[in-house]
Structure formats: C-alpha cells, structure tokens
Enzyme design. Structure first.
Site, short mmCIF file in Angstrom:
data_model
loop_
_atom_site.label_atom_id
_atom_site.label_comp_id
_atom_site.label_asym_id
_atom_site.label_seq_id
_atom_site.Cartn_x
_atom_site.Cartn_y
_atom_site.Cartn_z
NE ARG A 80 118.72 27.42 -22.46
CZ ARG A 80 116.71 27.13 -22.79
NH1 ARG A 80 116.05 27.25 -23.71
NH2 ARG A 80 116.57 26.86 -21.40
CE1 TYR A 208 122.95 32.93 -19.98
CE2 TYR A 208 121.65 31.82 -21.40
CZ TYR A 208 122.21 31.54 -20.44
OH TYR A 208 121.72 30.61 -19.70
CE LYS A 217 121.57 22.68 -22.24
NZ LYS A 217 121.24 23.83 -21.20
CG HIS A 237 118.46 19.39 -21.26
ND1 HIS A 237 117.11 20.38 -20.43
CD2 HIS A 237 119.21 19.90 -20.18
CE1 HIS A 237 117.98 21.40 -19.71
NE2 HIS A 237 118.97 20.80 -19.90
CB SER A 259 116.15 24.89 -18.44
OG SER A 259 116.98 24.62 -19.61
CB CYS A 261 113.71 21.64 -12.97
SG CYS A 261 112.50 22.77 -13.22
CG ASN A 265 121.06 22.26 -6.61
OD1 ASN A 265 122.07 23.22 -5.85
ND2 ASN A 265 121.37 23.46 -6.97
CG ASP A 286 122.89 21.30 -18.70
OD1 ASP A 286 121.79 21.53 -18.09
OD2 ASP A 286 123.49 21.50 -20.00
NE ARG A 375 122.03 29.89 -16.04
CZ ARG A 375 122.04 28.33 -16.73
NH1 ARG A 375 122.72 27.46 -15.86
NH2 ARG A 375 120.24 27.76 -16.27
CE1 TYR A 499 118.49 23.03 -3.81
CE2 TYR A 499 117.04 23.55 -2.65
CZ TYR A 499 117.26 23.96 -3.13
OH TYR A 499 117.17 24.70 -3.81
N GLY A 500 119.30 17.85 -0.33
CA GLY A 500 119.95 16.43 -0.22
C GLY A 500 119.21 15.42 0.84
P1 GTP Z 1 120.13 24.27 -16.43
O1 GTP Z 1 121.38 24.62 -15.56
O2 GTP Z 1 119.70 25.86 -16.23
O3 GTP Z 1 119.95 23.32 -16.57
O4 GTP Z 1 119.24 23.79 -14.75
P2 GTP Z 1 119.53 22.63 -13.18
O5 GTP Z 1 117.97 22.06 -13.97
O6 GTP Z 1 120.27 22.51 -13.39
O7 GTP Z 1 119.10 23.68 -11.94
P3 GTP Z 1 120.11 23.46 -10.49
O8 GTP Z 1 120.27 22.76 -10.08
O9 GTP Z 1 120.95 24.58 -10.90
O10 GTP Z 1 118.88 24.45 -9.90
C1 GTP Z 1 118.31 25.54 -10.03
C2 GTP Z 1 117.20 26.04 -9.12
O11 GTP Z 1 116.37 25.36 -8.38
C3 GTP Z 1 118.38 26.66 -7.81
O12 GTP Z 1 117.90 27.96 -7.58
C4 GTP Z 1 118.29 25.85 -7.48
O13 GTP Z 1 118.64 25.99 -5.94
C5 GTP Z 1 117.33 25.68 -6.59
N1 GTP Z 1 116.64 23.61 -6.38
C6 GTP Z 1 117.06 22.87 -7.04
N2 GTP Z 1 116.76 21.40 -6.22
C7 GTP Z 1 116.17 21.70 -5.48
C8 GTP Z 1 114.78 20.72 -4.75
O14 GTP Z 1 115.97 19.74 -4.41
N3 GTP Z 1 114.13 21.56 -4.03
C9 GTP Z 1 114.06 22.98 -4.38
N4 GTP Z 1 113.13 23.84 -3.97
N5 GTP Z 1 114.31 23.84 -5.59
C10 GTP Z 1 115.77 23.25 -5.75
C1 SPV Z 2 119.95 25.92 -19.71
O1 SPV Z 2 119.06 26.94 -19.90
O2 SPV Z 2 119.62 24.81 -19.86
C2 SPV Z 2 121.06 25.45 -19.29
C3 SPV Z 2 121.82 26.47 -19.19
O3 SPV Z 2 121.73 24.87 -18.81
S1 SPV Z 2 121.81 27.49 -20.65
O4 SPV Z 2 123.75 26.64 -21.22
O5 SPV Z 2 122.01 28.67 -21.41
O6 SPV Z 2 121.23 25.94 -21.88
MN MN Z 3 120.67 22.61 -18.47
#
Ligand code: GTP
Ligand code: SPV
Ligand code: MN
Length: 590
Positions: A80, A208, A217, A237, A259, A261, A265, A286, A375, A499-500
């Site tokens: 973005r 993109y 978005k 968000h 984003s 963060c 997951n 999202d 992605r 994670y879990g």
């Molecule tokens: P957008 O799609 O950009 O909005 O991102 P998102 O908030 O959905 O983040 P996503 O779950 O894709 O995680 C982003 C990165 O953070 C990845 O590389 C994950 O592996 C990592 N991640 C996710 N959850 C955790 C966690 O609980 N701990 C750690 N250390 N890393 C994490």
């Molecule tokens: C983000 O950046 O928060 C995403 C990917 O979820 S995008 O669709 O590019 O905004």
């Molecule tokens: Mn997002």
C-alpha cells in the site's frame, strides 16, 4: 426452478445507473472491449486460464499445490502507498490531520487526465460486488471498473461479485463507484483517491491489493467508515473470531491490530494440545462492520469472502489451518519458488528457494527470497474452520473488542479497560511498529489508533466521538482489551510464544466477561496475575510471564505524555472525554 443462462437479463440491462456510469468511463478510458463479470467458478477458471496464457500467472506444482498460481508484480508495486492515498472531502477539516487531503475538484481534474485513454488496447472489466452476505441488511454494494485481469480475478475471490450483486444494486439503488486503472505502473503517476460524499473511489497506477482491490480498504474501510458515522455503526480493521469452550458455548471477539500484526493468524488460531476441548471458528480476518442491535449488543459481519494474507511466517507449526487452506486453489503474489515449483517464503521449516520473488536466481545478498509483504489470495470457503455463522445475515454478537499492536516494550501482554470510555482512549492510544504492508521504513513505532491510521475516512477526532456515541447506545457493550504479542527481552527475543498460545489470553478475557476470572487494578487498566491465566502446559518461564504482565511506571509516564501530545493534534475535534480519561491514568501513575 433454475433459469437457463440464455433467459437471464444481460448484465448491462440490470441497472440503468451502473450502465450509464460504465458508458461514461468507457468514453474516458477508451478500452478495446468491455467484460461484465457474472461471477462464479467458470468465470474464475476462464480468467485464470487467460492469465496463464498471457504469462502473468504461473501454475505451481500441481501435486503439492493443485489449482495454485504465482503472480509476480512489478517490483515497484508491492505494498500500500499511504503517502499517495487521499481523502477528498469537501472540507479539509473533515478529513482531519490523520489523512492526506486534496480538494475534490482538483483531484478529479488530475485523475481525469490520468484516466483519459488509459485503457486503450485493454479490456475493461466491470465487477459488481457486494460487501457482506447478499441477503444481509448490513451489506453494501459497489462496482469496480478495472483494466487489470489479476485485479478482477482477485475481486472474484475476495468479494461476492457478479450477477447477484448487480441485482441487489438494481433493487437498492445506491452503490460505491470504484474506478481503477493500472496505468503505466509509474510510482510518480500513482494515486488512491476517495470521495466520501460522492461514494466514489479513483485509483490509478498500482495493481497491488489495498491500492487496487477497491472493495477492501478503499470501500469497506475508508468510504464505509464515513457512511457508518452518518448511519450509526462502525467499519473497523478487525478480525472476527468465535471461541467455543469445552462446554460447547461460543463467544465472539473482534480484534483490531495494524497491518501484518496477527489478525489472520488469530482468526484461524489452532488451540494448543494443552487446552483440550477448545475450538475456534473464523468469521473474518481483516474487516468488521459492527452494528448496535435491538438487544443492546454489538453485532458483526465480515464484508469480505476471501483472505488476502501475509505469506511469510505462515507454516504448519504456527498455523496449520492457514497452511492447509492455501494448499489448493490459491493465488500467491511475490513469493519465491523451490526447484520443484513449490511456493516458498521465509518461516517455512523445509524447502529451499531457487528463484526469488522477482524470478531471479536466489541470492541472500539480494535480501529475503519472498517479498516480506508477499501474500496469498484464497476463498474463505477453503478455510477448514470457517464459521457456520460467517454468512449469517444479522452477523454474530460480540462479547469483547481487542486492540493491539507490535511493541517491543511498554505495552503488557494484555490489559482490560476500566469501561467503554476508557476503552476508546486505549484504542486511540495504540502505537505499533510499521511493517512491510505499506511502502516506507519498517520497524518505526507510530500511533495507529484502532489500527485505522491508514484506513479511517474522516477526522479521528470525530471518529473517537462516534465510538463514544455508539458505546452510549449499547446496553450490553463489549468489554475492551489491549494486547501485545510482540514484547521482547533485552536480547530482542519475543517473550511470548504467540500464535495458538494466544488462546490463553482470549479465554481470560471471556472469563472476565462472565465474571469468572481475576485481575489486579493498575494505573493503565486491569491486568491478569500469572495465576489468573490458564498456564497449564505453557512453556514460558515465570520470569518471562512476570515481565509480560508488568507495567513500568516510568515508561508509562513517558507514554502518557506522548499520547497527550498526539491527541493534541486533534484538539479542534477531540472529545473532552479522552482528555479526562488520560488525566485519570496519569493521576494513578503518580
Ligand atoms: P494484514 O493482512 O496486513 O492486515 O495482516 P494481519 O494483521 O492479518 O497479520 P498476519 O496474521 O498475517 O501476521 C503477520 C505476521 O505476523 C506474520 O508473519 C505472522 O507469522 C506473524 N504473527 C502473527 N501472529 C503472531 C504471534 O502471535 N506472535 C508472533 N511472534 N508473530 C505473529
Ligand atoms: C493491510 O495492509 O492491512 C492488508 C493488506 O490487509 S491490503 O489489502 O493491501 O490493505
Ligand atoms: Mn489488513
């Protein structure tokens, strides 16, 4: 009885308003042909085949990743572009200090010259789409016009697109107009413009995700947040996840993290073996549209129908649901390739990249093999734990709202806000380290209120007042929490396994909601003591847990001063309540 295809009304005849707009765009952009999207799997298969023939998509190893393809974007177009994203409201004040602003007349005039003849020799795709279940009163429709087949295919995955959406537009009348052209993919001629009062978007020069899939978005957050304010709801968000306890009761939580963060997951979390009987159900990963219900609760729908998720870090150990989901019928963007044509990214336990994301022989001197913002795009139906209630027209009831960010220090693992008003301050105070999801420096801590800094379509001061107003209408308002999975020790290692294991934090929240879990009051809010968390089988040391649950008064006094400075930027529209809440925190810090 099914209607034969030849009996259906041709798409251009369904809505006069849409047809008139398409015509005016055709005159401006002069495409070679126009394709109206019907939606459905045969159109997707057809688009995919065309992209493969054109060399834009590469089929991946059909045994390991059946139905999967790789798309490599222009290397200058991988994220973005917040510095080129504008809110073009009539008044600059309404866009607020949180947005770039341009006069709508000036923006239209500039983009008009960009779009003039921009689709010459190209096909123009008309994509009617519905954000939210087609039968939901909370859903809203739009039409995206684009000259990118990759964007059209992505929209078919990410939204409910095609005839059904256009029929709804014909019935309802209104729709968001989203005009997109990849133009020359020149970063100097790239703009993402929003006209909230006109319900329209003009995006030029990028293919993109967030810049180009206009339902996501641009519509579902920037335009929808503006609409939501005038209509009394919230466009956020946030992921939406259902947590089912061993007794079979499911409670829903919505979480706003910036984003990259952890939203995708957390929404697909795999419970650790040491918490038997717990199950997780994804509603969204999202975006959440949240509506106060007649019962005084907050109800949420996910406007999307697919996931555009971060590839790096996704693996069978951290998230087997996500990994399983992307093993077929998935579109990968900017990942690396192994010798046997499998997709590869940093964080996978096995495999070896031979070609990097740009298709060059992999050389660590060039940086990571997969782009850090590479992605996957995949239908929600592929998610093994997709909630049976994800398509409910009325949404799901929310028990807790969670804010969070990526912070190596200051923010503890979790804390609970004192009440809704304090919770709005907690959300407004979120800070997080920047990530590769947007062009710019990575790892810089910045304020990202409610994870909406890049996405709120109006003045944050008005937005926080709107949050306070919505809360005041809720007889059963969700409790509000803040989390930080990313605290680090002195050597830079994550203190929390994440994670879990994050389920332990969510179950504490839900137990708080039902009055079953303890907490200690601190200056910043209510924190669990180590014994308040379910730590059975958790391998985190007592010292690490103590550090995760600590509030350092000196750091927090500095933090409060920083928050006060930041909120001061919105002085003209800042709700007095936020200042008062900050005063309470400051006084308690002593
Ligand atoms: P957008 O799609 O950009 O909005 O991102 P998102 O908030 O959905 O983040 P996503 O779950 O894709 O995680 C982003 C990165 O953070 C990845 O590389 C994950 O592996 C990592 N991640 C996710 N959850 C955790 C966690 O609980 N701990 C750690 N250390 N890393 C994490
Ligand atoms: C983000 O950046 O928060 C995403 C990917 O979820 S995008 O669709 O590019 O905004
Ligand atoms: Mn997002």
């Amino acid at each position: 009885m099914a209607t034969a295809a030849h009996m259906l009304t041709p798409l251009p005849q369904l809505s006069r308003a849409v047809a008139d707009w398409v015509n005016s765009v055709r005159e401006l952009t002069t495409p070679r042909a126009i394709h109206w999207c019907e939606g459905g799997s045969s159109e997707m298969a057809d688009f995919t085949a065309q992209l493969v023939r054109a060399g834009e998509l590469k089929p991946l190893n059909a045994r390991e990743f059946p139905g999967c393809h790789l798309y490599r974007s222009n290397p200058n177009d991988v994220a973005r572009v917040e510095h080129l994203t504008y809110i073009c409201s009539r008044s600059q004040q309404d866009a607020g200090p949180n947005n770039h602003w341009m006069d709508p007349g000036k923006a239209h005039a500039m983009l008009r010259e960009f779009f003039r003849g921009s689709m010459r020799e190209r096909t123009m795709y008309v994509i009617p789409y519905c954000m939210g279940p087609l039968d939901s009163p909370f859903a809203r429709c739009g039409v995206e016009i684009t000259d990118s087949l990759y964007v059209a295919l992505s929209m078919l995955i990410m939204t409910r697109a095609g005839r059904g959406a256009l029929e709804r537009i014909a019935r309802d009348g209104g729709f968001v107009r989203g005009l997109h052209s990849i133009g020359e993919l020149d970063p100097e001629r790239r703009f993402i413009m929003h006209f909230p009062e006109e319900l329209s978007i003009e995006s030029y020069g990028s293919g993109y995700g967030g810049n180009a899939l206009l339902g996501k978005k641009c519509h579902a957050l920037r335009i929808a947040s503006w609409q939501a304010r005038t209509e009394g709801w919230l466009a956020e968000h946030m992921l939406i996840v259902g947590i089912e306890n061993p007794r079979g009761e499911t409670h829903y939580v919505a979480c706003a993290f910036p984003s990259a963060c952890g939203k995708t997951n957390l929404s697909m979390l795999v419970p650790p073996a040491s918490l038997p009987g717990w199950r997780v159900h994804t509603v969204g990963d999202d975006i959440a549209w949240l509506h106060p219900g007649a019962d005084g609760r907050l109800w949420a729908i996910n406007p999307e129908s697919g996931y555009f998720g971060v590839a790096p870090g996704t693996n069978p150990a951290t998230n087997s649901n996500a990994y399983q989901m992307i093993r077929r019928d998935t579109l990968f963007t900017n990942v690396a390739l192994t010798a046997d044509n499998q997709p590869w990214w940093e964080g996978l336990p096995g495999g070896k990249p031979v070609l990097d994301w740009q298709g060059r022989p992999y050389d660590p001197a060039n940086g990571p093999a997969a782009h850090p913002n590479s992605r996957f795009t995949v239908s929600a139906k592929r998610n093994p734990i997709y909630s049976p209630h994800a398509e409910d027209a009325g949404g799901v009831p929310i028990s807790a709202l969670v804010f969070g960010g990526r912070r190596r220090e200051v923010a503890p693992l979790v804390y609970e806000a004192r009440d809704w008003k304090h919770g709005v301050l907690v959300g407004a105070s979120v800070a997080s380290e920047t990530t590769a999801a947007a062009v710019g420096q990575v790892g810089v801590t910045r304020r990202d209120p409610m994870a909406m800094q890049p996405f709120c379509g109006y003045n944050f001061g008005d937005y926080w007042q709107h949050w306070l107003d919505v809360g005041a209408r809720l007889a059963h308002a969700p409790r509000i929490y803040n989390v930080n999975w990313f605290r680090r020790d002195a050597s830079g290692k994550f203190l929390w396994p994440g994670y879990g294991e994050n389920l332990r934090v969510l179950t504490w929240m839900l137990d708080r909601c039902s009055g079953k879990a303890g907490a200690v009051e601190t200056a910043i809010g209510l924190l669990p003591r180590p014994e308040d968390l379910n730590t059975a089988g958790l391998r985190t040391s007592p010292e690490a847990l103590a550090a995760l649950l600590s509030v350092d008064p000196a750091l927090w006094r500095k933090e409060v001063a920083d928050i006060r400075d930041y909120l001061g930027k919105f002085a003209e529209r800042l709700p007095a309540t936020l200042g008062a809440e900050l005063d309470i925190t400051e006084k308690r810090l002593g």
